[in-house]
Design an enzyme around this catalytic site. Structure first.
Site, mmCIF file in Angstrom:
data_model
loop_
_atom_site.group_PDB
_atom_site.id
_atom_site.type_symbol
_atom_site.label_atom_id
_atom_site.label_comp_id
_atom_site.label_asym_id
_atom_site.label_seq_id
_atom_site.Cartn_x
_atom_site.Cartn_y
_atom_site.Cartn_z
ATOM 1 C CG ASP A 201 -1.861 1.379 1.355
ATOM 2 O OD1 ASP A 201 -2.320 1.610 0.530
ATOM 3 O OD2 ASP A 201 -2.154 1.454 2.483
ATOM 4 C CD GLU A 463 -0.702 -5.799 7.221
ATOM 5 O OE1 GLU A 463 -1.228 -6.153 6.217
ATOM 6 O OE2 GLU A 463 -0.891 -5.352 8.416
ATOM 7 C CE1 TYR A 516 -4.703 0.377 9.895
ATOM 8 C CE2 TYR A 516 -3.740 -1.775 9.934
ATOM 9 C CZ TYR A 516 -3.603 -0.403 9.974
ATOM 10 O OH TYR A 516 -2.471 0.263 9.263
ATOM 11 C CD GLU A 552 0.715 -1.524 9.507
ATOM 12 O OE1 GLU A 552 -0.533 -1.201 8.997
ATOM 13 O OE2 GLU A 552 1.906 -1.752 8.973
HETATM 14 C C1 GCB Z 1 -1.497 -2.447 6.685
HETATM 15 C C2 GCB Z 1 -0.261 -2.433 5.961
HETATM 16 C C3 GCB Z 1 0.019 -0.836 5.544
HETATM 17 C C4 GCB Z 1 -1.135 -0.097 5.021
HETATM 18 C C5 GCB Z 1 -1.980 -0.258 6.213
HETATM 19 C C6 GCB Z 1 -3.245 0.381 5.664
HETATM 20 O O1 GCB Z 1 -1.792 -3.254 7.585
HETATM 21 O O2 GCB Z 1 0.862 -3.017 6.792
HETATM 22 O O3 GCB Z 1 1.115 -0.920 4.491
HETATM 23 O O4 GCB Z 1 -0.701 0.977 4.640
HETATM 24 O O5 GCB Z 1 -2.423 -1.550 6.347
HETATM 25 O O6 GCB Z 1 -3.498 1.831 5.584
HETATM 26 O O7 GCB Z 1 -4.204 -0.152 4.949
#
Ligand code: GCB
Length: 673
Positions: A201, A463, A516, A552
């Site tokens: 990403d 990941e 997330y 994250e």
């Molecule tokens: C993740 C990734 C990261 C992305 C992020 C996102 O899990 O490790 O590279 O930018 O999510 O914002 O979706």
């Protein structure tokens, strides 16, 4: 074996110091009384290969003549990504070979009694380099340095020399990171249409991203230095070192390790002298061997900046002056390495720096700037590190690739802790060839950053598809390799899988997970965050019994977009999202082995085009221009509160006192934000 040797091998084993006998060093080029350096940064000539004839430059040997003689050229700054420099969509989205060249002078005095090298800090992804039409280097791997020794017979001190570089950003299933070329067969596509697809990403910026140097060494020279530091029970610091030299006089010595304490002076009359200088230039310890240790009583330790009262102690660096001397005790070569003395330890529950438990409060980041792309820029890197300190963060992860050596110099010096990550983002497939690429890059990373005090952990992937059965043996192998290279730091992997299905994290010393809640699942429902996160972390810790970091969590937020009550993408939503996470983190850090929280992301950053990205990923707490969103102020309050609670670091005067934050039990104490 003498007692001294036994003691030393024990020490080397204990500290995990590894001698890199087979590989050449990649010491950063520096000036000294025996070395010279010349920057080749500036504005170069540039051209992309035609899309319909990618190999044209090779067929027509563009490296044999100035680029401007073989076609149209455009000006290109080095270092920078080429993508955002022009107004051309074709250049921005180019996939394949791109060509650079420039001229340079070699000073006359370099042409004898010296070795001349050309060094690139990082070129993404694949680079081939020619000097005066002769190929001198080839390297794959976009974020690691490489060096070529230049043959004086192919250089001139009478006229300009030409440097040509061809770079290619194409990725495949065996590159790290991976990508694939998509060539649709449907007739609705224009002839020759193809795209590079990748599932990481961030924008696949390409270019000569880091500085380019010419430099010299004497013909007998210091090739590599490996240092590891340690604190003994009585508080004495040990600096354990291994110095590798290359000798001009006899092939026998070529690339040999100088096992100095056996003969202190070698048959060619050269010997190694080491002295450790403090910041004021006082010599605090000396050594006269190629492998040895220095004991430093009352050493000033390297501390993360918020763990010391006085700023000057943060990131304290000594200078290790290594000289290769002849029989007359004259310096043949001198190299100065900055080192911090600190002691890392970890077990199933904690991670400590100099004996104190360390709680990571920080960021996932990117090397990503407006216009420059991933090209290094001193203005941006100093600004970023000022902002990091302003937030009270003590650490970050080099997501998702090794950052420039200039950045790592800053983190060493400022006392900012680094989880050093290799470019293995979102990998899948796990075949032998991929493992070889991955291994090579890990070796190069450890070789480059092994002496850095700020690097406290290696991250071997972000990941991966680690729920797959093949991921198990693949990562088992890789963890073993990295531990073989360096036993002095823990090794982690950052996973996004469920604790029941993941096959890789079990091999890690410290586990990192990305989560997330209320963003990619239960979108908008911030009320699910706290309980979900608490349950999830408990599950991981109960199964694996390791320290764990949330590496994250984050929500896309368009600066200036507001909604009350909060709604996804607004600044209010990001605030609420953070608050719910803080409740979980406080409950977890009180009761579990959670040892850190890192928000995604420090700043907004560019991605490929896609309908889930509004001109890039907007999860930054700063905009891409480095202006704070509302969340930056909230996060700053929290990080400073934690710095104060955990380290006794003074709360900045402009923050309300006491800071509005949550207690360790997860209850709101002053929720005024
Ligand atoms: C993740 C990734 C990261 C992305 C992020 C996102 O899990 O490790 O590279 O930018 O999510 O914002 O979706």
């Amino acid at each position: 074996m003498t007692n001294a040797m036994k003691y030393l091998s024990l020490l080397l084993g204990l500290c995990g110091l590894v001698c890199f006998t087979e590989s050449k060093g990649i010491l950063f080029p520096q000036e000294s009384e025996t070395r010279e350096r010349k920057s080749l940064d500036g504005i170069w000539q540039f051209r992309i290969a035609p899309r319909n004839d990618p190999e044209l430059g090779f067929r027509n040997e563009w490296f044999k003549r100035p680029l401007q003689e073989t076609g149209e050229v455009t000006l290109m700054p080095v270092p920078s990504s080429y993508n955002d420099i022009t107004q051309s969509k074709e250049i921005r989205d180019h996939v394949g070979w791109a060509w650079y060249d420039r001229e340079f002078w070699i000073p006359k005095q370099w042409m004898s009694q010296r070795k001349i090298y050309l060094r690139f800090g990082g070129v993404n992804y694949h680079a081939i380099v020619w000097v005066n039409g002769v190929q001198v280097a080839e390297h794959a791997g976009g974020h690691l340095p490489f060096v070529a020794e230049l043959d004086a017979a192919n250089l001139s001190a009478q006229r300009t020399n030409r440097l040509t570089v061809a770079i290619n950003n194409t990725l495949n299933q065996n590159t790290i990171p991976q990508g694939s070329i998509f060539r649709p067969t449907a007739t609705r596509y224009p002839p020759g249409y193809f795209t590079l697809n990748y599932n990481f990403d961030f924008f696949n910026y390409a270019g000569i991203h880091r500085p380019v140097y010419l430099y010299t060494t004497p013909t007998s020279y210091i090739d590599d230095i490996t240092v590891s530091t340690n604190l003994q029970e009585d508080g004495t610091a040990l600096v354990i070192y291994n110095i590798e030299t290359v000798r001009a006089s006899a092939a026998l010595f070529h690339n040999d390790v100088n096992f100095g304490w056996i003969p202190t002076v070698n048959q060619d009359g050269l010997s190694i002298v080491v002295r450790l200088e403090d910041k004021s230039g006082n010599i605090v310890a000396t050594g006269t061997h190629g492998i040895g240790y220095l004991s430093v009583p009352n050493a000033t330790l390297w501390w993360p900046f918020s763990m010391v009262k006085k700023d000057e102690q943060a990131g304290y660096l000594y200078t290790m002056v290594v000289s290769l001397q002849n029989l007359a005790k004259l310096d043949v070569d001198v190299y100065r390495l900055k080192i911090g003395i600190r002691h890392l330890a970890w077990d199933n529950t904690t991670f400590t720096i100099n004996g104190k438990p360390f709680y990571f409060r920080g960021f996932g980041r990117h090397e990503d700037f407006d216009v420059r792309g991933r090209g290094i820029d001193n203005v941006m890197i100093v600004k970023d590190h000022n902002l990091i300190k302003w937030t009270g963060a003590n650490s970050y992860r080099t997501s998702h690739y090794p950052y420039s050596e200039e950045i790592m110099d800053l983190t060493d010096e400022l006392g900012i802790v680094i989880i050093d990550e290799i470019s293995a983002v979102s990998i899948d497939g796990f075949g032998q060839e991929l493992l070889e690429t991955h291994t090579k890059q890990m070796r190069e990373l450890v070789q480059r950053d092994k002496n850095r005090a700020s690097v406290v952990m290696w991250s071997i992937a972000n990941e991966p598809q680690s729920q797959k059965t093949e991921a198990g043996p693949y990562f088992k192998n890789l963890f073993a390799l990295v531990r073989e290279l360096d036993k002095s730091r823990p090794v982690t992997i950052v996973v996004a899988q469920d604790y029941r299905t993941d096959k890789a994290a079990e091999y890690a010393d410290i586990i990192c997970i990305n989560r997330y809640y209320a963003w990619y699942s239960d979108t908008g429902h911030t009320e699910v965050i706290t309980a979900s996160m608490i349950q999830d972390v408990h599950n991981w810790i109960n199964k694996f019994h390791r320290p764990l970091i949330i590496a994250e969590y984050g929500a896309d937020t368009v600066a200036g977009l507001h909604s009350s009550p909060q709604f996804v993408f607004t600044e209010e939503f990001q605030l609420e999202y953070l608050r719910e996470h803080f409740k979980a983190f406080d409950a977890l850090r009180a009761n579990t082995t959670l040892i850190g929280e890192m928000i995604w992301n420090f700043a907004d950053f560019m991605t490929g085009q896609g309908i889930t990205r509004i001109v890039g990923n907007r999860k930054g707490i700063f905009t891409r221009e480095r202006q704070p969103k509302a969340s930056a102020h909230l996060l700053r309050s929290r990080y400073h509160f934690l710095a104060n609670e955990i380290d006794g670091y003074p709360i900045p005067e402009d923050l309300p006192q006491p800071i509005p934050i949550y207690t360790p039990r997860g209850n709101v104490r002053h929720d005024e934000m």
